[in-house]
Enzyme design. Sequence first.
Site, mmCIF file in Angstrom:
data_model
loop_
_atom_site.group_PDB
_atom_site.id
_atom_site.type_symbol
_atom_site.label_atom_id
_atom_site.label_comp_id
_atom_site.label_asym_id
_atom_site.label_seq_id
_atom_site.Cartn_x
_atom_site.Cartn_y
_atom_site.Cartn_z
ATOM 1 N N SER A 1 0.819 -1.207 0.000
ATOM 2 C CA SER A 1 0.000 0.000 0.000
ATOM 3 C C SER A 1 0.861 1.270 0.000
ATOM 4 O O SER A 1 1.911 1.329 0.635
ATOM 5 C CB SER A 1 -0.900 0.008 1.236
ATOM 6 O OG SER A 1 -1.591 1.240 1.352
ATOM 7 N N TYR B 1 -1.974 5.457 -4.684
ATOM 8 C CA TYR B 1 -2.994 6.494 -4.593
ATOM 9 C C TYR B 1 -2.444 7.743 -5.282
ATOM 10 O O TYR B 1 -1.328 8.186 -4.982
ATOM 11 C CB TYR B 1 -3.313 6.845 -3.143
ATOM 12 C CG TYR B 1 -4.181 5.857 -2.407
ATOM 13 C CD1 TYR B 1 -5.477 5.566 -2.836
ATOM 14 C CD2 TYR B 1 -3.713 5.218 -1.261
ATOM 15 C CE1 TYR B 1 -6.273 4.675 -2.154
ATOM 16 C CE2 TYR B 1 -4.512 4.318 -0.571
ATOM 17 C CZ TYR B 1 -5.786 4.052 -1.021
ATOM 18 O OH TYR B 1 -6.573 3.160 -0.342
ATOM 19 N N THR C 1 -5.532 2.455 -7.109
ATOM 20 C CA THR C 1 -6.839 2.389 -6.462
ATOM 21 C C THR C 1 -7.625 3.656 -6.771
ATOM 22 O O THR C 1 -7.174 4.757 -6.477
ATOM 23 C CB THR C 1 -6.692 2.219 -4.941
ATOM 24 O OG1 THR C 1 -6.016 0.985 -4.676
ATOM 25 C CG2 THR C 1 -8.056 2.193 -4.259
ATOM 26 N N LYS D 1 -7.686 -0.805 -9.493
ATOM 27 C CA LYS D 1 -8.425 -1.467 -8.413
ATOM 28 C C LYS D 1 -9.625 -0.622 -8.008
ATOM 29 O O LYS D 1 -9.522 0.603 -7.903
ATOM 30 C CB LYS D 1 -7.499 -1.675 -7.213
ATOM 31 C CG LYS D 1 -8.115 -2.414 -6.035
ATOM 32 C CD LYS D 1 -7.056 -2.656 -4.953
ATOM 33 C CE LYS D 1 -7.601 -3.424 -3.776
ATOM 34 N NZ LYS D 1 -8.572 -2.647 -2.988
ATOM 35 N N HIS E 1 -13.535 -2.330 -2.148
ATOM 36 C CA HIS E 1 -12.635 -1.904 -1.073
ATOM 37 C C HIS E 1 -12.958 -2.599 0.242
ATOM 38 O O HIS E 1 -12.814 -2.035 1.328
ATOM 39 C CB HIS E 1 -12.694 -0.377 -0.892
ATOM 40 C CG HIS E 1 -11.374 0.238 -0.521
ATOM 41 N ND1 HIS E 1 -10.367 0.442 -1.424
ATOM 42 C CD2 HIS E 1 -10.897 0.696 0.667
ATOM 43 C CE1 HIS E 1 -9.339 1.005 -0.824
ATOM 44 N NE2 HIS E 1 -9.626 1.164 0.458
ATOM 45 N N ARG F 1 -8.163 -8.780 4.934
ATOM 46 C CA ARG F 1 -8.328 -8.876 6.386
ATOM 47 C C ARG F 1 -7.660 -10.121 6.966
ATOM 48 O O ARG F 1 -7.058 -10.057 8.044
ATOM 49 C CB ARG F 1 -9.811 -8.828 6.756
ATOM 50 C CG ARG F 1 -10.425 -7.433 6.626
ATOM 51 C CD ARG F 1 -11.859 -7.416 7.087
ATOM 52 N NE ARG F 1 -12.424 -6.064 7.067
ATOM 53 C CZ ARG F 1 -13.023 -5.523 6.009
ATOM 54 N NH1 ARG F 1 -13.125 -6.222 4.882
ATOM 55 N NH2 ARG F 1 -13.519 -4.293 6.077
#
Length: 379
Positions: A118, A141, A167, A238, A262, A317
């Site tokens: 990320s 991003y 994303t 994404k 998301h 997760r």
Amino acid sequence: MTNLLKSLTSIPADIVTAQDYEALAQRFIPAPTYAYIAGGSAQDETLAANRAAFSQYVICPRLLRDLSSATTHTIIAGKQFAHPILLAPVAYQRLVHPGGEIDSARAAAATDSTLILSTLSSHSLEDVAAATPANKWFQLYFQPVREHTLDLVKRAEAAGYSALVVTLDASIQVPSRRAQHAGFYLPPEISAVNLRSYCSESSAAAPAKNIFSLLRNAPNWQDLQWLQAQTKLPIWVKGVLHPEDAKALKALGITGIVVSNHGGRGLDGVATSMQMLPLIRGAVGAEFPLLLDSGIRSGKDIFKALALGADGVLIGRLQIYALSVAGALGVAHMMKLLREELEVCMAMAGCSAISDIDTTYLMPAVSAPTIGAVHFSGE
């Protein structure tokens, strides 16, 4: 209040499925942080729907198939993968373990998995890259200042990341009620270290105080075309849920897309990834690369996603839950379990290759009728 356990150096004997990490993680993660991670946005409607979507299908096995050369190896966007399970880009992983993204990267290397790091990682993209020889992609991003976006891209290229995952569905985020009620906040010692030198806060990381001011920095089609001209790395997008967007991205020359809401952390009440996957596959054709995330908890879930048209899946997760329990060891073990669960599902369904898995192996689920006091065998 129960004292939290310290991260383990061995795997508990009662972890027998990948999803077992979800329940155990509550003993290792502070309650407010767990509420933030486990929650989605607003009332968590999409979060719940993501999980329920998998139960809308049942698997229809085939008999007498030759499984002597069965394998999970697959081709995604022209590249060979040992299996179709990737580690999703999850922000601020030091929230649950000091090793954070570095430990996740080590787990990826140990399990022949691709890590997607990320932009909002709590270890720098350079440090994570140095920790692992494994294939790794960088999730991007767009930043309010183009020069900062370009700098992130060039840093990712220099560090050896082999693809960009842009994303586009998270220009703003609204925390779930459960996170708000639990009093979650980002500790000052944990930050998006990749952005420190830019003196600006990514809108995806910023609290939604002035919605329209944040949206002024949201990327558009021209920004995506600009990015294509700045790098030779493959670009994935994404956050795609609409078939028309998927077709437009394909026409633009994007390498592939991630069908995603998301993980329920965007607009609450949107369609599930699984619901839109077959529609998007139909829109882009059989050969265009598609990945899927949101809601996956087992090898059976992965099988269903592949059957509906995904080439691979992203695990979010579960990655964080396993990281909290046992660091790199936990993430590696979780990925091992997922791959084994997929292998078992393939074998019992009669599939010897990932390319064999298609819609002929699925049927719509129906509610079993209630038949008096008749009991069925446990076969």
